[in-house]
Each structure stands twice: as C-alpha cells, then as structure tokens.
Design a protein around this motif. Structure first.
Motif, PDB file in Angstrom:
ATOM      1  N   ALA A 115      82.921  65.922  67.902  1.00 13.45           N
ATOM      2  CA  ALA A 115      83.306  66.010  69.315  1.00 13.45           C
ATOM      3  C   ALA A 115      82.100  65.800  70.222  1.00 13.45           C
ATOM      4  CB  ALA A 115      83.960  67.356  69.596  1.00 13.45           C
ATOM      5  N   ASP A 116      80.944  66.332  69.811  1.00 13.36           N
ATOM      6  CA  ASP A 116      79.699  66.122  70.550  1.00 13.36           C
ATOM      7  C   ASP A 116      78.547  66.252  69.563  1.00 13.36           C
ATOM      8  OD1 ASP A 116      79.061  68.952  70.277  1.00 13.36           O
ATOM      9  OD2 ASP A 116      80.481  69.315  71.901  1.00 13.36           O
ATOM     10  N   ASP A 117      77.323  66.208  70.065  1.00 15.99           N
ATOM     11  CA  ASP A 117      76.166  66.201  69.177  1.00 15.99           C
ATOM     12  C   ASP A 117      75.787  67.574  68.649  1.00 15.99           C
ATOM     13  OD1 ASP A 117      75.892  63.485  69.330  1.00 15.99           O
ATOM     14  OD2 ASP A 117      74.500  63.536  71.016  1.00 15.99           O
ATOM     15  N   THR A 118      76.532  68.621  69.021  1.00 17.15           N
ATOM     16  CA  THR A 118      76.259  69.964  68.505  1.00 17.15           C
ATOM     17  C   THR A 118      77.415  70.490  67.664  1.00 17.15           C
ATOM     18  OG1 THR A 118      77.156  71.010  70.511  1.00 17.15           O
ATOM     19  CG2 THR A 118      74.795  70.496  70.490  1.00 17.15           C
ATOM     20  N   ASP A 119      78.507  69.766  67.625  1.00 21.84           N
ATOM     21  CA  ASP A 119      79.688  70.203  66.886  1.00 21.84           C
ATOM     22  C   ASP A 119      79.461  69.991  65.384  1.00 21.84           C
ATOM     23  OD1 ASP A 119      82.143  70.860  65.931  1.00 21.84           O
ATOM     24  OD2 ASP A 119      83.252  69.265  66.937  1.00 21.84           O
ATOM     25  N   PRO A 120      79.518  71.051  64.564  1.00 20.88           N
ATOM     26  CA  PRO A 120      79.264  70.884  63.131  1.00 20.88           C
ATOM     27  C   PRO A 120      80.464  70.333  62.359  1.00 20.88           C
ATOM     28  CG  PRO A 120      79.731  73.182  63.609  1.00 20.88           C
ATOM     29  CD  PRO A 120      79.719  72.466  64.932  1.00 20.88           C
ATOM     30  N   PRO A 141      86.647  48.047  82.891  1.00 17.36           N
ATOM     31  CA  PRO A 141      85.510  48.868  83.335  1.00 17.36           C
ATOM     32  C   PRO A 141      84.169  48.289  82.889  1.00 17.36           C
ATOM     33  CG  PRO A 141      86.467  49.799  81.356  1.00 17.36           C
ATOM     34  CD  PRO A 141      87.344  48.623  81.727  1.00 17.36           C
ATOM     35  N   GLU A 142      83.107  48.766  83.528  1.00 16.16           N
ATOM     36  CA  GLU A 142      81.770  48.297  83.200  1.00 16.16           C
ATOM     37  C   GLU A 142      81.384  48.737  81.786  1.00 16.16           C
ATOM     38  OE1 GLU A 142      79.869  46.299  85.138  1.00 16.16           O
ATOM     39  OE2 GLU A 142      81.642  46.225  86.415  1.00 16.16           O
ATOM     40  N   PRO A 143      80.610  47.924  81.072  1.00 14.29           N
ATOM     41  CA  PRO A 143      80.208  48.306  79.716  1.00 14.29           C
ATOM     42  C   PRO A 143      79.276  49.508  79.724  1.00 14.29           C
ATOM     43  CG  PRO A 143      79.058  46.314  80.423  1.00 14.29           C
ATOM     44  CD  PRO A 143      80.091  46.600  81.465  1.00 14.29           C
ATOM     45  N   ARG A 144      79.419  50.362  78.720  1.00 13.52           N
ATOM     46  CA  ARG A 144      78.560  51.537  78.566  1.00 13.52           C
ATOM     47  C   ARG A 144      77.777  51.375  77.269  1.00 13.52           C
ATOM     48  NH1 ARG A 144      82.523  56.532  79.041  1.00 13.52           N
ATOM     49  NH2 ARG A 144      80.607  57.651  78.506  1.00 13.52           N
ATOM     50  N   THR A 145      76.521  51.002  77.391  1.00 12.37           N
ATOM     51  CA  THR A 145      75.721  50.721  76.199  1.00 12.37           C
ATOM     52  C   THR A 145      75.501  51.967  75.353  1.00 12.37           C
ATOM     53  OG1 THR A 145      73.698  50.988  77.507  1.00 12.37           O
ATOM     54  CG2 THR A 145      74.565  48.752  77.254  1.00 12.37           C
ATOM     55  N   GLY A 146      75.478  53.140  75.987  1.00  8.34           N
ATOM     56  CA  GLY A 146      75.310  54.366  75.215  1.00  8.34           C
ATOM     57  C   GLY A 146      76.429  54.560  74.216  1.00  8.34           C
ATOM     58  N   MET A 147      77.639  54.259  74.637  1.00 14.73           N
ATOM     59  CA  MET A 147      78.783  54.392  73.746  1.00 14.73           C
ATOM     60  C   MET A 147      78.727  53.349  72.628  1.00 14.73           C
ATOM     61  SD  MET A 147      81.505  56.065  73.107  1.00 14.73           S
ATOM     62  CE  MET A 147      83.055  55.900  72.229  1.00 14.73           C
ATOM     63  N   ILE A 148      78.341  52.134  72.978  1.00 15.53           N
ATOM     64  CA  ILE A 148      78.219  51.090  71.955  1.00 15.53           C
ATOM     65  C   ILE A 148      77.181  51.505  70.917  1.00 15.53           C
ATOM     66  CG2 ILE A 148      77.674  48.679  71.512  1.00 15.53           C
ATOM     67  CD1 ILE A 148      78.478  48.048  74.392  1.00 15.53           C
ATOM     68  N   ASP A 149      76.031  52.007  71.393  1.00 17.41           N
ATOM     69  CA  ASP A 149      74.973  52.434  70.481  1.00 17.41           C
ATOM     70  C   ASP A 149      75.483  53.479  69.505  1.00 17.41           C
ATOM     71  OD1 ASP A 149      73.238  50.747  71.751  1.00 17.41           O
ATOM     72  OD2 ASP A 149      72.208  52.313  72.895  1.00 17.41           O
ATOM     73  N   ARG A 150      76.232  54.425  70.006  1.00 13.99           N
ATOM     74  CA  ARG A 150      76.713  55.513  69.150  1.00 13.99           C
ATOM     75  C   ARG A 150      77.688  54.985  68.093  1.00 13.99           C
ATOM     76  NH1 ARG A 150      76.498  60.833  70.793  1.00 13.99           N
ATOM     77  NH2 ARG A 150      74.811  61.201  72.265  1.00 13.99           N
ATOM     78  N   SER A 305      83.989  59.678  73.968  1.00 12.11           N
ATOM     79  CA  SER A 305      82.750  60.202  73.405  1.00 12.11           C
ATOM     80  C   SER A 305      82.750  59.943  71.907  1.00 12.11           C
ATOM     81  CB  SER A 305      82.606  61.702  73.685  1.00 12.11           C
ATOM     82  OG  SER A 305      83.622  62.429  73.010  1.00 12.11           O
ATOM     83  N   PHE A 306      81.556  59.889  71.337  1.00 13.05           N
ATOM     84  CA  PHE A 306      81.421  59.655  69.898  1.00 13.05           C
ATOM     85  C   PHE A 306      80.230  60.478  69.430  1.00 13.05           C
ATOM     86  CE2 PHE A 306      81.878  57.605  65.925  1.00 13.05           C
ATOM     87  CZ  PHE A 306      83.037  56.849  65.952  1.00 13.05           C
ATOM     88  N   GLY A 307      80.497  61.735  69.050  1.00 10.33           N
ATOM     89  CA  GLY A 307      79.426  62.630  68.624  1.00 10.33           C
ATOM     90  C   GLY A 307      78.821  62.194  67.309  1.00 10.33           C
ATOM     91  N   LEU A 308      77.510  62.437  67.165  1.00 12.44           N
ATOM     92  CA  LEU A 308      76.787  61.994  65.976  1.00 12.44           C
ATOM     93  C   LEU A 308      76.056  63.141  65.287  1.00 12.44           C
ATOM     94  CD1 LEU A 308      75.210  58.739  67.469  1.00 12.44           C
ATOM     95  CD2 LEU A 308      77.212  58.891  65.982  1.00 12.44           C
ATOM     96  N   ALA A 309      76.607  64.350  65.388  1.00 14.00           N
ATOM     97  CA  ALA A 309      75.940  65.501  64.783  1.00 14.00           C
ATOM     98  C   ALA A 309      75.816  65.354  63.272  1.00 14.00           C
ATOM     99  CB  ALA A 309      76.712  66.783  65.123  1.00 14.00           C
ATOM    100  N   HIS A 310      76.674  64.552  62.665  1.00 11.16           N
ATOM    101  CA  HIS A 310      76.675  64.409  61.208  1.00 11.16           C
ATOM    102  C   HIS A 310      75.675  63.381  60.695  1.00 11.16           C
ATOM    103  CE1 HIS A 310      79.176  61.228  62.832  1.00 11.16           C
ATOM    104  NE2 HIS A 310      79.085  60.574  61.683  1.00 11.16           N
ATOM    105  N   GLY A 376      70.750  61.783  72.277  1.00  8.52           N
ATOM    106  CA  GLY A 376      70.839  61.655  73.729  1.00  8.52           C
ATOM    107  C   GLY A 376      72.269  61.677  74.206  1.00  8.52           C
ATOM    108  N   SER A 377      72.466  61.474  75.489  1.00 10.02           N
ATOM    109  CA  SER A 377      73.796  61.454  76.095  1.00 10.02           C
ATOM    110  C   SER A 377      74.248  60.019  76.291  1.00 10.02           C
ATOM    111  CB  SER A 377      73.796  62.184  77.442  1.00 10.02           C
ATOM    112  OG  SER A 377      72.882  61.569  78.311  1.00 10.02           O
ATOM    113  N   ASP A 378      75.574  59.843  76.495  1.00 13.23           N
ATOM    114  CA  ASP A 378      76.113  58.513  76.714  1.00 13.23           C
ATOM    115  C   ASP A 378      75.525  57.907  77.985  1.00 13.23           C
ATOM    116  OD1 ASP A 378      77.626  58.791  74.530  1.00 13.23           O
ATOM    117  OD2 ASP A 378      79.549  58.987  75.555  1.00 13.23           O
TER     118      ASP A 378
END
Length: 379
Positions: A115-120, A141-150, A305-310, A376-378
């Motif tokens: 769910a987020d970067d702290t969710d285990p 909508p405008e592209p969000r590179t943070g989301m693409i990166d994740r 959102s695309f959490g990467l805690a794992h 980081g954040s999106d």
C-alpha cells in the motif's frame, strides 16, 4: 542470510485449548486433477480456463470455462489471476457446476506491491506474467514519472521485462520520456488517436475504442499487439490514461468500461474493478472471426500508488548486470546514490571511454532515479 519470500502459507495457528483429534499428515494426491489457468477472481469464486488435453498452450482459445473455489487446505493461501492450478471435482463447466482448487503450481514470476513504502504486507497483483506494460498518457492526465519508476522497480524485482506504452501522442511528444527510460533497457511503444472519420481506416475501429470523437489509430494498435504476441502481459496505469481503450482495441470482445478524465482534478475514474486475463486474438477483423490467440493480456484496476516496501536494493541492482558487476567494488554499506562516498559507480563513469561516457552517465542517472523511488514519494 539469503532473501526469503514469505506469504500467507507460512501462517501457523495454535491448536485449540480444548484439544482436537490428531490430524493425519497424509493428504490426497489428487492424481485425477486437471490444470486450469485462473482468469478472474470474484468474492471467493475463481474463473478458470481448463484446456482440452489435445490443445497446445497458446494455439487456440478452445477450452472450458470452469468456476471453482479453494480447498480447505488453501484457505490462507492467496490464488491470483495468472496462477496455474490443479483442480478436481466437477470440471465440466456446466451451469451451476463448481470445482475445487487443490494445488497452486510453482509460479515463474510474482508481481507484488504494498500500500505504501512502510506497509509490511505484500499484495500479489498477478502471477506467471512475462511482461509488465506500463500505460501512461503523454497528456490528459500528465505523466507521473515517479509512478512509472516504481512500476519499473516492481517489475525488475519480479524478474519481468518492461514495456512502456505511451498513449495520446496526438497531444504531446514522447521524446522526453523515451530519453528517460530507454537507457534503463525499457522498450517504448507509442499510440495515438485519430478522428473517427479518417479515410485510412479510423472510422472502422471496434466498438469501445472511440473516445470524444477519436479512435486509436489502427497502425499504433498493431504495433502494441506485436510487442505482446506470445507473452503473458500485465497492463497497469493510472485511471484515465487510456488503458481500457487500448485493451478494447486489442481484444474487442473484452468490452472493458472506458472512463473520462475529470477536467478539474486531471484524474480519471476507476473503470476496471478487478484483474482479468484476456486471450490476445491473432486476428480482430470482423470479417475474419477466429478463436486463435497468441498471448494473454491481463487488465488490472487503475492504481494511484505502488508501494515498494518489499523490494531490496540489492535485488534491484541485480536487474542491471553491468552496474551490478561494478558495484561489487563499492565499500560495504554503499547506498549507490549520488551522495554515496567512494561509490565505484562514479569511478566507472570517470574511467569510461569518451564515446561511452554519455551513455553510461545516462544509465547510471536513470538507475539512481529508480533507486531513489524505492524510498521516495511519487512524482
């Protein structure tokens, strides 16, 4: 200690205080089980495609649609779209029939998110996919590179290849995003829309392609189709980027709901509510009906959102063989970020030949951007 994936099957409950009858460790072998592909999940019921034994894996869509539930021993094990499962019971596919999933076959890949970067807690998106297709609009909508990166990070962590599909090229140029992601080895494909009255075939688009008097240009749809052939591809993207429109063009019988972008927020409305696997037809012309297919397209609900805690940093680095080899010379505990002291990756750039320095610098910069998105954040 090496990395170990933990999922629901690792749960062990304590025995009841009242005691219970000793249970045998022997389980039925279910030697009569047949294999099915999970194509949909809905409130504890699983839609499976059970192939006839004489059909090859991807040659035709002939097979039986079977509804199944999980066996008791799989209660705490999650079954997801893309899973290959062993099924027993009534696999006739008749009305009112219900089979039972008794085993999940070994997965070749597992796309996960948190769910987020702290969710285990890891959520499995799909299983056994070859390729992640990140659908991103160039405008509205405008592209969000943070989301693409994740999404790229999650795909590389899962051992999947990545295809970046840029839509609405009739509104903006794809050049900037190409320059950002091609140094990472990400393939890029571009689609554009055309007026429905075009003489070159735009007016003959399939139902569901038209949005606001526009349809996807047939040549750009076929270019995407060429990148999906023979593969199991998962499509992800924000709501409103044109993912459902693209799927309807690729798989006309899908009839996925198409949404619009809010003029005030610039965001789309979720139209896909659950993941579903769709066979990719070999031919889509109305005068050439065919059940033959060559690949699978898995549509997923729109995400914000695309959490990467794992994801472990070392595992991400493994996806870049050249950088991983150089990083072996880094001091212990090196973060490999731009501010990391004595990072061997910086020396790699300095020592590079003049004709390779720009390309290496672009690749390292892109990798560090992905690395930053891990915590980081999106954008």
């Amino acid at each position: 200690m090496g990395r170990r994936d933990i999922d629901e099957s690792d749960f062990r409950s304590r025995p009841s205080k009242r005691g219970s009858r000793p249970r045998t460790k022997q389980r039925p072998e279910h030697s009569d089980a047949v294999t099915g592909l999970v194509t949909g999940v809905d409130r504890g019921r699983y839609t499976l495609l059970v192939k006839d034994p004489d059909d090859d894996a991807t040659g035709t869509s002939d097979g039986r649609i079977v509804t199944a539930m999980k066996a008791r021993e799989l209660t705490r094990t999650r079954v997801v779209v893309g899973d290959q499962v062993d099924v027993v019971g009534d696999v006739s596919g008749g009305e009112g029939s219900l089979a039972r999933i008794v085993r999940i076959q070994e997965r070749t890949s597992t796309l996960r998110r948190t769910a987020d970067d702290t969710d285990p807690y890891e959520r499995i998106v799909v299983a056994n996919a070859d390729q992640l297709v990140i659908v991103t609009a160039l405008a509205q909508p405008e592209p969000r590179t943070g989301m693409i990166d994740r999404c790229v990070v999650a795909a590389y962590d899962a051992g999947m290849s990545v295809l970046l599909c840029l839509t609405k090229a009739d509104l903006a140029s794809p050049d900037e995003l190409r320059a950002l992601y091609e140094p990472l080895g990400v393939e890029v494909v571009v689609t554009r829309r055309a007026p429905t009255g075009r003489a070159d075939g735009g007016a003959g688009g399939d139902a569901g392609q038209a949005v606001g008097g526009l349809v996807l240009a047939p040549e750009s749809v076929e270019e995407v189709r060429g990148r999906l052939r023979g593969l199991v591809s998962v499509l992800v993207g924000h709501s409103g980027v044109g993912k459902s429109t693209l799927i309807n063009a690729l798989v006309p019988q899908a009839k996925r709901a198409v949404g619009v972008v809010n003029d005030v927020t610039g965001r789309g409305r979720h139209t896909s509510t659950s993941a579903v696997a769709l066979p990719l037809p070999v031919a889509v012309a109305e005068d050439e009906p065919s059940d033959a297919f060559d690949g699978w397209v898995i549509d997923t609900p729109g995400v914000r959102s695309f959490g990467l805690a794992h994801v472990e940093v070392a595992h991400l680095l493994n996806a870049f063989e050249d950088l991983d080899e150089v990083a072996q010379e880094c001091p212990r505990g090196c973060t490999h970020l731009a501010d990391a002291p004595d990072c061997a990756l910086d020396d790699w750039i300095e020592r590079s030949p003049d004709d390779e320095r720009a390309a290496r610098a672009a690749r390292l910069s892109s990798f560090r951007r992905l690395l930053s998105s891990r915590t980081g954040s999106d954008a």
